[in-house]
Design a protein around this motif. Sequence first.
Motif, PDB file in Angstrom:
ATOM      1  N   ALA A  84      15.582 -12.569   3.276  1.00 45.92           N
ATOM      2  CA  ALA A  84      14.429 -13.443   3.458  1.00 45.92           C
ATOM      3  C   ALA A  84      14.425 -14.579   2.442  1.00 45.92           C
ATOM      4  CB  ALA A  84      13.147 -12.622   3.346  1.00 45.92           C
ATOM      5  N   VAL A  85      14.905 -14.322   1.229  1.00 54.04           N
ATOM      6  CA  VAL A  85      14.952 -15.361   0.207  1.00 54.04           C
ATOM      7  C   VAL A  85      16.110 -16.323   0.453  1.00 54.04           C
ATOM      8  CG1 VAL A  85      15.338 -15.782  -2.256  1.00 54.04           C
ATOM      9  CG2 VAL A  85      13.770 -13.973  -1.524  1.00 54.04           C
ATOM     10  N   ARG A  86      17.261 -15.798   0.799  1.00 55.96           N
ATOM     11  CA  ARG A  86      18.459 -16.639   0.940  1.00 55.96           C
ATOM     12  C   ARG A  86      18.401 -17.500   2.197  1.00 55.96           C
ATOM     13  NH1 ARG A  86      22.956 -12.019  -0.763  1.00 55.96           N
ATOM     14  NH2 ARG A  86      22.331 -11.898  -2.970  1.00 55.96           N
ATOM     15  N   TYR A  87      17.887 -16.945   3.276  1.00 56.63           N
ATOM     16  CA  TYR A  87      17.794 -17.714   4.529  1.00 56.63           C
ATOM     17  C   TYR A  87      16.375 -18.243   4.662  1.00 56.63           C
ATOM     18  CZ  TYR A  87      22.224 -15.458   5.566  1.00 56.63           C
ATOM     19  OH  TYR A  87      23.526 -15.024   5.511  1.00 56.63           O
ATOM     20  N   ASN A  88      16.039 -19.207   3.828  1.00 54.03           N
ATOM     21  CA  ASN A  88      14.692 -19.748   3.793  1.00 54.03           C
ATOM     22  C   ASN A  88      14.771 -21.269   3.830  1.00 54.03           C
ATOM     23  OD1 ASN A  88      11.775 -19.926   3.224  1.00 54.03           O
ATOM     24  ND2 ASN A  88      12.022 -17.802   2.499  1.00 54.03           N
ATOM     25  N   VAL A  89      13.622 -21.909   3.806  1.00 49.83           N
ATOM     26  CA  VAL A  89      13.574 -23.372   3.836  1.00 49.83           C
ATOM     27  C   VAL A  89      13.811 -23.912   2.422  1.00 49.83           C
ATOM     28  CG1 VAL A  89      12.085 -23.475   5.846  1.00 49.83           C
ATOM     29  CG2 VAL A  89      11.067 -23.257   3.585  1.00 49.83           C
ATOM     30  N   PRO A  90      14.303 -25.150   2.303  1.00 46.64           N
ATOM     31  CA  PRO A  90      14.562 -25.695   0.958  1.00 46.64           C
ATOM     32  C   PRO A  90      13.321 -25.877   0.110  1.00 46.64           C
ATOM     33  CG  PRO A  90      15.739 -26.931   2.656  1.00 46.64           C
ATOM     34  CD  PRO A  90      14.788 -26.035   3.370  1.00 46.64           C
ATOM     35  N   GLU A  91      12.167 -26.141   0.709  1.00 43.88           N
ATOM     36  CA  GLU A  91      10.960 -26.409  -0.068  1.00 43.88           C
ATOM     37  C   GLU A  91       9.776 -25.634   0.517  1.00 43.88           C
ATOM     38  OE1 GLU A  91      10.262 -30.557  -0.079  1.00 43.88           O
ATOM     39  OE2 GLU A  91      12.039 -31.081  -1.256  1.00 43.88           O
ATOM     40  N   ASP A  92       8.894 -25.220  -0.377  1.00 46.29           N
ATOM     41  CA  ASP A  92       7.646 -24.534   0.001  1.00 46.29           C
ATOM     42  C   ASP A  92       7.905 -23.305   0.865  1.00 46.29           C
ATOM     43  OD1 ASP A  92       6.257 -26.501  -1.371  1.00 46.29           O
ATOM     44  OD2 ASP A  92       6.085 -27.770   0.427  1.00 46.29           O
ATOM     45  N   GLY A  93       8.947 -22.582   0.518  1.00 50.07           N
ATOM     46  CA  GLY A  93       9.230 -21.358   1.264  1.00 50.07           C
ATOM     47  C   GLY A  93       8.480 -20.165   0.692  1.00 50.07           C
ATOM     48  N   TRP A  94       8.288 -19.169   1.504  1.00 53.06           N
ATOM     49  CA  TRP A  94       7.602 -17.966   1.034  1.00 53.06           C
ATOM     50  C   TRP A  94       8.167 -16.741   1.762  1.00 53.06           C
ATOM     51  CZ3 TRP A  94       5.501 -15.495   5.136  1.00 53.06           C
ATOM     52  CH2 TRP A  94       5.076 -16.261   6.225  1.00 53.06           C
ATOM     53  N   VAL A  95       8.000 -15.605   1.131  1.00 51.46           N
ATOM     54  CA  VAL A  95       8.384 -14.302   1.672  1.00 51.46           C
ATOM     55  C   VAL A  95       7.204 -13.356   1.475  1.00 51.46           C
ATOM     56  CG1 VAL A  95       9.934 -12.327   1.495  1.00 51.46           C
ATOM     57  CG2 VAL A  95      10.835 -14.642   1.209  1.00 51.46           C
ATOM     58  N   GLU A  96       6.811 -12.690   2.538  1.00 47.78           N
ATOM     59  CA  GLU A  96       5.690 -11.754   2.477  1.00 47.78           C
ATOM     60  C   GLU A  96       6.214 -10.345   2.722  1.00 47.78           C
ATOM     61  OE1 GLU A  96       1.148 -11.215   4.197  1.00 47.78           O
ATOM     62  OE2 GLU A  96       2.566 -12.516   5.245  1.00 47.78           O
ATOM     63  N   VAL A  97       5.943  -9.448   1.767  1.00 42.51           N
ATOM     64  CA  VAL A  97       6.409  -8.054   1.828  1.00 42.51           C
ATOM     65  C   VAL A  97       5.178  -7.155   1.804  1.00 42.51           C
ATOM     66  CG1 VAL A  97       7.855  -6.292   0.788  1.00 42.51           C
ATOM     67  CG2 VAL A  97       8.503  -8.707   0.586  1.00 42.51           C
ATOM     68  N   THR A  98       4.993  -6.348   2.852  1.00 44.14           N
ATOM     69  CA  THR A  98       3.848  -5.434   2.940  1.00 44.14           C
ATOM     70  C   THR A  98       4.332  -4.048   3.323  1.00 44.14           C
ATOM     71  OG1 THR A  98       3.457  -5.966   5.276  1.00 44.14           O
ATOM     72  CG2 THR A  98       2.306  -7.298   3.630  1.00 44.14           C
ATOM     73  N   THR A  99       3.624  -3.056   2.814  1.00 44.54           N
ATOM     74  CA  THR A  99       3.868  -1.657   3.188  1.00 44.54           C
ATOM     75  C   THR A  99       2.539  -0.995   3.467  1.00 44.54           C
ATOM     76  OG1 THR A  99       3.805  -0.932   0.879  1.00 44.54           O
ATOM     77  CG2 THR A  99       5.965  -1.496   1.798  1.00 44.54           C
ATOM     78  N   GLU A 100       2.495  -0.132   4.477  1.00 40.86           N
ATOM     79  CA  GLU A 100       1.285   0.596   4.834  1.00 40.86           C
ATOM     80  C   GLU A 100       1.647   1.707   5.806  1.00 40.86           C
ATOM     81  OE1 GLU A 100      -1.511  -1.796   6.964  1.00 40.86           O
ATOM     82  OE2 GLU A 100       0.043  -2.942   7.992  1.00 40.86           O
ATOM     83  N   VAL A 101       0.649   2.509   6.112  1.00 37.75           N
ATOM     84  CA  VAL A 101       0.804   3.593   7.087  1.00 37.75           C
ATOM     85  C   VAL A 101       0.005   3.223   8.325  1.00 37.75           C
ATOM     86  CG1 VAL A 101       0.427   6.030   7.580  1.00 37.75           C
ATOM     87  CG2 VAL A 101       1.156   5.320   5.293  1.00 37.75           C
ATOM     88  N   GLN A 102       0.686   3.190   9.484  1.00 38.90           N
ATOM     89  CA  GLN A 102       0.054   2.847  10.751  1.00 38.90           C
ATOM     90  C   GLN A 102       0.418   3.886  11.794  1.00 38.90           C
ATOM     91  OE1 GLN A 102       1.233  -1.090  11.929  1.00 38.90           O
ATOM     92  NE2 GLN A 102       0.084  -2.126  10.307  1.00 38.90           N
ATOM     93  N   LYS A 134       0.842  -1.195   0.000  1.00 36.68           N
ATOM     94  CA  LYS A 134       0.000   0.000   0.000  1.00 36.68           C
ATOM     95  C   LYS A 134       0.879   1.248   0.000  1.00 36.68           C
ATOM     96  CE  LYS A 134      -3.697  -2.262   2.608  1.00 36.68           C
ATOM     97  NZ  LYS A 134      -4.531  -2.223   3.833  1.00 36.68           N
ATOM     98  N   PRO A 135       0.397   2.352  -0.563  1.00 36.70           N
ATOM     99  CA  PRO A 135       1.210   3.579  -0.601  1.00 36.70           C
ATOM    100  C   PRO A 135       1.592   4.042   0.802  1.00 36.70           C
ATOM    101  CG  PRO A 135      -0.678   3.753  -2.074  1.00 36.70           C
ATOM    102  CD  PRO A 135      -0.891   2.508  -1.263  1.00 36.70           C
ATOM    103  N   ALA A 136       2.856   4.414   0.944  1.00 35.09           N
ATOM    104  CA  ALA A 136       3.372   4.935   2.222  1.00 35.09           C
ATOM    105  C   ALA A 136       4.495   5.910   1.887  1.00 35.09           C
ATOM    106  CB  ALA A 136       3.868   3.811   3.125  1.00 35.09           C
ATOM    107  N   ILE A 137       4.162   7.190   1.852  1.00 36.61           N
ATOM    108  CA  ILE A 137       5.111   8.227   1.431  1.00 36.61           C
ATOM    109  C   ILE A 137       5.938   8.673   2.637  1.00 36.61           C
ATOM    110  CG2 ILE A 137       5.390  10.439   0.286  1.00 36.61           C
ATOM    111  CD1 ILE A 137       4.136   8.308  -1.455  1.00 36.61           C
ATOM    112  N   VAL A 138       7.254   8.670   2.476  1.00 35.19           N
ATOM    113  CA  VAL A 138       8.171   9.152   3.505  1.00 35.19           C
ATOM    114  C   VAL A 138       9.116  10.164   2.866  1.00 35.19           C
ATOM    115  CG1 VAL A 138       8.055   7.016   4.817  1.00 35.19           C
ATOM    116  CG2 VAL A 138       9.836   7.302   3.106  1.00 35.19           C
ATOM    117  N   GLN A 139       9.775  10.941   3.705  1.00 34.67           N
ATOM    118  CA  GLN A 139      10.773  11.894   3.250  1.00 34.67           C
ATOM    119  C   GLN A 139      12.160  11.292   3.489  1.00 34.67           C
ATOM    120  OE1 GLN A 139      10.092  14.839   1.736  1.00 34.67           O
ATOM    121  NE2 GLN A 139       7.891  14.445   1.915  1.00 34.67           N
ATOM    122  N   GLY A 140      12.912  11.076   2.419  1.00 32.11           N
ATOM    123  CA  GLY A 140      14.228  10.476   2.602  1.00 32.11           C
ATOM    124  C   GLY A 140      14.962  10.319   1.288  1.00 32.11           C
TER     125      GLY A 140
END
Length: 417
Positions: free
Chosen positions: A322-340, A300-306
Amino acid sequence: MAAAPAPPQAPPKPTWDPRRPQPALPWLRPTIRIRLTLLYGGMFLIAGILLLSIIYLLAAQAINTGNQPPFKIVSADTTIKVSSADCPAVNNATGLTLTQFNAAISDCIDHQRQVALDNLLSRSLLALLGLAVIAFAFGYAMAGRVLSPLGRITRTARAVAGSDLSRRIELDGPDDEFKELADTFDDMLERLQRAFTAQQRFVGNASHELRTPLAINRTLLEVHLSDPNAPVELQQLGKTLLATNERSEQLVEGLLLLARSDNQIVERKPVDLAEVAEQAIDQVNGEAEAKGVVIRGEQKPAIVQGNGVLLERIALNLVQNAVRYNVPEDGWVEVTTEVQHGQAVLVVSNTGPVVPAYEIDNLFEPFRRLRTERTGSDKGVGLGLSIVRSVARAHGGNITAQPREGGGLMMRVTLPV
């Protein structure tokens, strides 16, 4: 090969001298203690004089009121007639004996004196209340005037915290504790600026001195590997040396980026964390597909100054780890962005080996990995999370890591919007 950028010049020497000679009689200095003593002592003395003056005037008025005659003789032809506004008992006192008349007059005088005292007390309380309001207002104004140098020091310190080391207080005024504190702070800023300038000069020189031989080595190795007549053993050795050289280049780039990102970001522009995360995912997609790791999540959009380049490095390092240090099979990586809660949040979660909670802090140290003290694998140079933490702090944010139940980590980066 392009010439290295010129190193930053040393800052000019300050025009002020914080090390002035001590006065002959230090106890005569207008110190803050002496000034506050004189100020509040004078205020108390003035308030006391005003209060005494007001009480004196009120008491004089009360005595004047109390000395008024309680009755007047309105007729004395054959029978004495008495009239009194304050003592109705003596009005037309024709049937009173002399003793009763004198008692009524005495009661009337006592009543008149009590009324005068009550008026004096009520007016004195009102005067005290008014003086208290004036004293608090005047004290607040004078305290602000006395503490104004401290506010100036605080503003300068806040500006320095934003990486403006050229700022100085240069406080003028009496030679008191604030002046001494400001001069000491200016002297410290001068030393810090020279130290940071020397560090920047070293980083610039080191980047040139370290990159040049590595680039030459890579070029020579690539030339030799391009020869089709080279023996197989020589080609294998060249590939090994080329991989080692590439690892050294990554190490040098990581060290330089870590050194630069420890400072605050001076030039800031609007950057969307969602776009940064998407670019990082695009760069890691090939490696993730080769390892059988699925990358998912909603950005989701999250605007920062930088700084966009450094923020992209945050997302890239986290997704790569997250990709390199993962399990050999059925691995996944979840990437989320938001304003909280008024902050931009980037969260990278992944499956992977079980990480003990006591090992979390070691992951952010340079050249430290899980259960290893030094770098010893082909997954990186051990600076990824250190760079992420430094860049996040330079943007006024932070990063936290939390082990996932069943293995893996959840990295959470928060940045001010």
